[in-house]
Scaffold this motif. Structure first.
Motif, PDB file in Angstrom:
ATOM      1  N   GLY A  67       0.831  -1.294   0.001  1.00 31.54           N
ATOM      2  CA  GLY A  67       0.278  -0.241   0.092  1.00 31.54           C
ATOM      3  C   GLY A  67       0.832   1.303  -0.143  1.00 31.54           C
ATOM      4  N   GLU A  68       2.158   1.188   0.188  1.00 24.83           N
ATOM      5  CA  GLU A  68       2.975   2.381   0.262  1.00 24.83           C
ATOM      6  C   GLU A  68       3.634   2.457  -1.073  1.00 24.83           C
ATOM      7  N   THR A  69       3.428   1.613  -1.782  1.00 23.93           N
ATOM      8  CA  THR A  69       4.114   1.796  -3.223  1.00 23.93           C
ATOM      9  C   THR A  69       3.234   2.596  -4.400  1.00 23.93           C
ATOM     10  N   LYS A  70       3.511   2.628  -5.587  1.00 32.60           N
ATOM     11  CA  LYS A  70       2.794   3.252  -6.712  1.00 32.60           C
ATOM     12  C   LYS A  70       1.665   2.148  -7.137  1.00 32.60           C
ATOM     13  N   ALA A  71       2.197   0.857  -7.195  1.00 33.71           N
ATOM     14  CA  ALA A  71       1.237   0.005  -7.614  1.00 33.71           C
ATOM     15  C   ALA A  71       0.050  -0.219  -6.778  1.00 33.71           C
ATOM     16  N   GLY A  72       0.592  -0.156  -5.201  1.00 31.29           N
ATOM     17  CA  GLY A  72      -0.366  -0.220  -4.272  1.00 31.29           C
ATOM     18  C   GLY A  72      -1.362   0.944  -4.214  1.00 31.29           C
ATOM     19  N   ALA A  73      -1.031   2.124  -4.163  1.00 23.27           N
ATOM     20  CA  ALA A  73      -1.720   3.299  -4.433  1.00 23.27           C
ATOM     21  C   ALA A  73      -2.637   3.244  -5.480  1.00 23.27           C
ATOM     22  N   LYS A  74      -2.296   2.860  -6.475  1.00 27.19           N
ATOM     23  CA  LYS A  74      -3.415   2.637  -7.618  1.00 27.19           C
ATOM     24  C   LYS A  74      -4.231   1.516  -7.637  1.00 27.19           C
ATOM     25  N   GLN A  75      -3.938   0.387  -6.799  1.00 26.02           N
ATOM     26  CA  GLN A  75      -5.009  -0.440  -6.758  1.00 26.02           C
ATOM     27  C   GLN A  75      -5.804   0.006  -5.678  1.00 26.02           C
ATOM     28  N   TYR A  76      -5.575   0.629  -4.451  1.00 29.18           N
ATOM     29  CA  TYR A  76      -6.501   0.986  -3.532  1.00 29.18           C
ATOM     30  C   TYR A  76      -7.338   2.057  -4.311  1.00 29.18           C
ATOM     31  N   ILE A  77      -6.805   3.166  -4.828  1.00 32.43           N
ATOM     32  CA  ILE A  77      -7.604   4.064  -5.501  1.00 32.43           C
ATOM     33  C   ILE A  77      -8.688   3.524  -6.512  1.00 32.43           C
ATOM     34  N   LYS A  78      -8.251   2.512  -7.473  1.00 31.01           N
ATOM     35  CA  LYS A  78      -9.260   1.866  -8.085  1.00 31.01           C
ATOM     36  C   LYS A  78     -10.454   1.322  -7.685  1.00 31.01           C
ATOM     37  N   THR A  79      -9.940   0.301  -6.317  1.00 32.31           N
ATOM     38  CA  THR A  79     -10.958  -0.169  -5.630  1.00 32.31           C
ATOM     39  C   THR A  79     -12.127   0.702  -5.146  1.00 32.31           C
ATOM     40  N   LEU A  80     -11.615   1.778  -4.487  1.00 33.25           N
ATOM     41  CA  LEU A  80     -12.398   2.650  -3.869  1.00 33.25           C
ATOM     42  C   LEU A  80     -13.371   3.386  -4.948  1.00 33.25           C
ATOM     43  N   GLN A  81     -12.456   3.927  -5.826  1.00 31.68           N
ATOM     44  CA  GLN A  81     -13.540   4.578  -7.006  1.00 31.68           C
ATOM     45  C   GLN A  81     -14.586   3.799  -7.372  1.00 31.68           C
ATOM     46  N   LYS A  82     -14.506   2.593  -7.457  1.00 33.04           N
ATOM     47  CA  LYS A  82     -15.445   1.629  -7.970  1.00 33.04           C
ATOM     48  C   LYS A  82     -16.915   1.947  -7.136  1.00 33.04           C
ATOM     49  N   HIS A  83     -16.651   2.125  -5.964  1.00 35.94           N
ATOM     50  CA  HIS A  83     -17.805   2.421  -4.979  1.00 35.94           C
ATOM     51  C   HIS A  83     -18.066   3.990  -4.843  1.00 35.94           C
ATOM     52  N   GLU A  84     -17.528   4.693  -5.716  1.00 33.63           N
ATOM     53  CA  GLU A  84     -17.805   6.153  -5.926  1.00 33.63           C
ATOM     54  C   GLU A  84     -17.408   6.835  -4.736  1.00 33.63           C
TER      55      GLU A  84
ATOM     56  N   SER B 112     -14.463   9.194  -3.677  1.00 32.05           N
ATOM     57  CA  SER B 112     -13.546  10.195  -4.257  1.00 32.05           C
ATOM     58  C   SER B 112     -12.060  10.045  -3.643  1.00 32.05           C
ATOM     59  N   ILE B 113     -10.916  10.484  -4.236  1.00 34.15           N
ATOM     60  CA  ILE B 113      -9.608  10.341  -3.647  1.00 34.15           C
ATOM     61  C   ILE B 113      -8.781  11.579  -3.581  1.00 34.15           C
ATOM     62  N   MET B 114      -8.091  11.817  -2.465  1.00 34.27           N
ATOM     63  CA  MET B 114      -6.944  12.742  -2.445  1.00 34.27           C
ATOM     64  C   MET B 114      -5.952  11.815  -2.269  1.00 34.27           C
ATOM     65  N   LEU B 115      -5.036  12.115  -3.370  1.00 30.73           N
ATOM     66  CA  LEU B 115      -3.749  11.446  -3.139  1.00 30.73           C
ATOM     67  C   LEU B 115      -2.680  12.128  -2.374  1.00 30.73           C
ATOM     68  N   LYS B 116      -2.067  11.510  -1.414  1.00 26.93           N
ATOM     69  CA  LYS B 116      -1.337  12.214  -0.359  1.00 26.93           C
ATOM     70  C   LYS B 116      -0.021  11.792  -0.110  1.00 26.93           C
ATOM     71  N   PRO B 117       0.997  11.827  -1.039  1.00 18.23           N
ATOM     72  CA  PRO B 117       2.118  11.142  -0.859  1.00 18.23           C
ATOM     73  C   PRO B 117       2.867  11.502   0.404  1.00 18.23           C
ATOM     74  N   GLN B 118       3.744  10.923   1.304  1.00 16.68           N
ATOM     75  CA  GLN B 118       4.017  11.229   2.573  1.00 16.68           C
ATOM     76  C   GLN B 118       5.542  10.832   2.474  1.00 16.68           C
ATOM     77  N   ILE B 119       6.364  11.418   3.394  1.00 17.84           N
ATOM     78  CA  ILE B 119       7.765  11.220   3.747  1.00 17.84           C
ATOM     79  C   ILE B 119       7.751  10.695   5.057  1.00 17.84           C
TER      80      ILE B 119
ATOM     81  N   GLU C 200      -7.480   9.711 -12.529  1.00 19.71           N
ATOM     82  CA  GLU C 200      -8.451  11.039 -12.383  1.00 19.71           C
ATOM     83  C   GLU C 200      -8.809  11.484 -11.080  1.00 19.71           C
ATOM     84  N   VAL C 201      -7.812  11.414 -10.054  1.00 18.21           N
ATOM     85  CA  VAL C 201      -8.158  11.862  -8.694  1.00 18.21           C
ATOM     86  C   VAL C 201      -8.293  13.608  -8.628  1.00 18.21           C
ATOM     87  N   PRO C 202      -9.462  13.617  -7.938  1.00 13.94           N
ATOM     88  CA  PRO C 202      -9.680  15.040  -7.666  1.00 13.94           C
ATOM     89  C   PRO C 202      -8.922  15.917  -7.082  1.00 13.94           C
TER      90      PRO C 202
END
Length: 325
Positions: free
Chosen positions: A70-87, A89-96, A137-139
């Motif tokens: 979930g901390e990687t690009k592939a993980g973030a993409k999978q999380y986003i896609k799964t949540l978007q299926k159920h409407e 919305s996403i804020m993508l918030k990369p952190q250090i 298409e993250v808002p």
């Protein structure tokens, strides 16, 4: 008394009723997001991570096989896609994350060469995720979280970085400023939301009352209102929340594991005061509660003194608030 009026860019918009969705070692399934839906949340913050070894190290390591999925690009993409299926919305918030958990606001290089290395490294990190935000298409895209020393030392870099991000990503931008930093963020005019991690101290008492917290919020709220009016931009709580612990309103940013006195009334009262202070204001965009785990059935609970509201009395309060249209 001030009259709180509508900020142009926030008018007529539904509140962002969000959760900070914690990255895990595994992919998520439909079952893992059912609790988000049941909370009436309409947004989730997805938080991939980059790591540095210490506060003076300029090299950010990210998107590696050694990280949790979930901390990687592939993980973030999978999380986003799964949540978007159920409407959702996403804020993508990369952190250090600084190893040993040191505060990111204190990241500061000791010479010009290291500053330039950090800038190159951070640009690679953040632009990778800006491109992902555009692809998915993250808002809302958050360009950084609690990086005050980095920003105050290198303001020109940050303005240039925002320009680079806007070439890649066409959605709305925010920066997640710490509660004691947000008034000094130099590039607010270039963002769409004034982002704040809202861990303001409100009370010195063991179990703060709602009334006490409401009084403490008044001058803070007034300052936010005038900042919002000055820039004609809505306030967004990029993080908010309280631990279910004694003295939850004293230093809400603390995650000290020595604090173990479970106190659900303190967590509920502080959260209620925050909702009552802000959620009805048109110049306030909404917020993301800290934090929400994918394995809801095992998260939080009646012996837990941490931040998550899951399986605690405050979860019902949030669900009710998030159900208000």
């Amino acid at each position: 008394m001030i009259v709180l009026t509508c900020i142009q860019s926030c008018a007529s918009q539904a509140k962002i009723n969000g959760v900070s969705f914690v990255a895990s070692k595994d992919a998520i399934t439909e079952n893992h997001i059912q609790s988000v839906i049941n909370l009436n949340a309409n947004y989730a913050a997805i938080m991939p991570f980059g790591f540095i070894k210490d506060l003076a190290n300029p090299n950010i390591v990210f998107d590696t096989d050694r990280q949790w999925f979930g901390e990687t690009k592939a993980g973030a993409k999978q999380y986003i896609k799964t949540l978007q299926k159920h409407e959702v919305s996403i804020m993508l918030k990369p952190q250090i994350w600084v190893w040993r958990g040191e505060f990111t606001g204190l990241i500061e290089m000791q010479n010009e060469n290291d500053w330039r290395v950090l800038e190159t490294s951070y640009s690679k990190f953040i632009l990778t995720y800006a491109a992902l935000a555009q692809e998915m298409e993250v808002p809302i895209f958050c360009i950084g979280t609690e990086l005050e020393k980095f920003i105050s030392n290198r303001p020109t870099y940050w303005e240039d970085l925002i320009g680079q991000i806007k070439k890649v990503y066409k959605g709305k931008l925010t920066y997640s400023a710490n509660w004691d930093e947000y008034t000094r963020t130099p590039f607010i005019a270039h963002l769409d939301y004034i982002g704040i991690d809202a861990y303001f101290p409100l009370s010195e008492t063991k179990t703060p009352t709602v009334a006490e917290c409401l009084d403490s919020w008044k001058p803070i709220k007034e300052n936010m209102y005038f900042l919002s009016k000055k820039y004609d931009k809505p306030i967004l709580f990029t993080e908010y929340g309280y631990r279910s612990v004694d003295y939850s309103g004293k230093a809400p940013w603390k995650s000290d594991r020595s604090m173990t006195g479970v106190n659900f009334e303190a967590q509920t009262n502080t959260t209620r005061a925050l909702f009552d202070s802000f959620w009805q204001e048109e110049w306030f965009a909404g917020g993301f509660v800290w934090k929400w785990f994918h394995n809801h059935e095992n998260a939080g609970g009646l012996k837990d003194s941490r931040f998550t509201p899951q399986n605690k009395p405050v979860e019902e309060l949030i669900r009710a608030q998030y159900n208000i249209k």
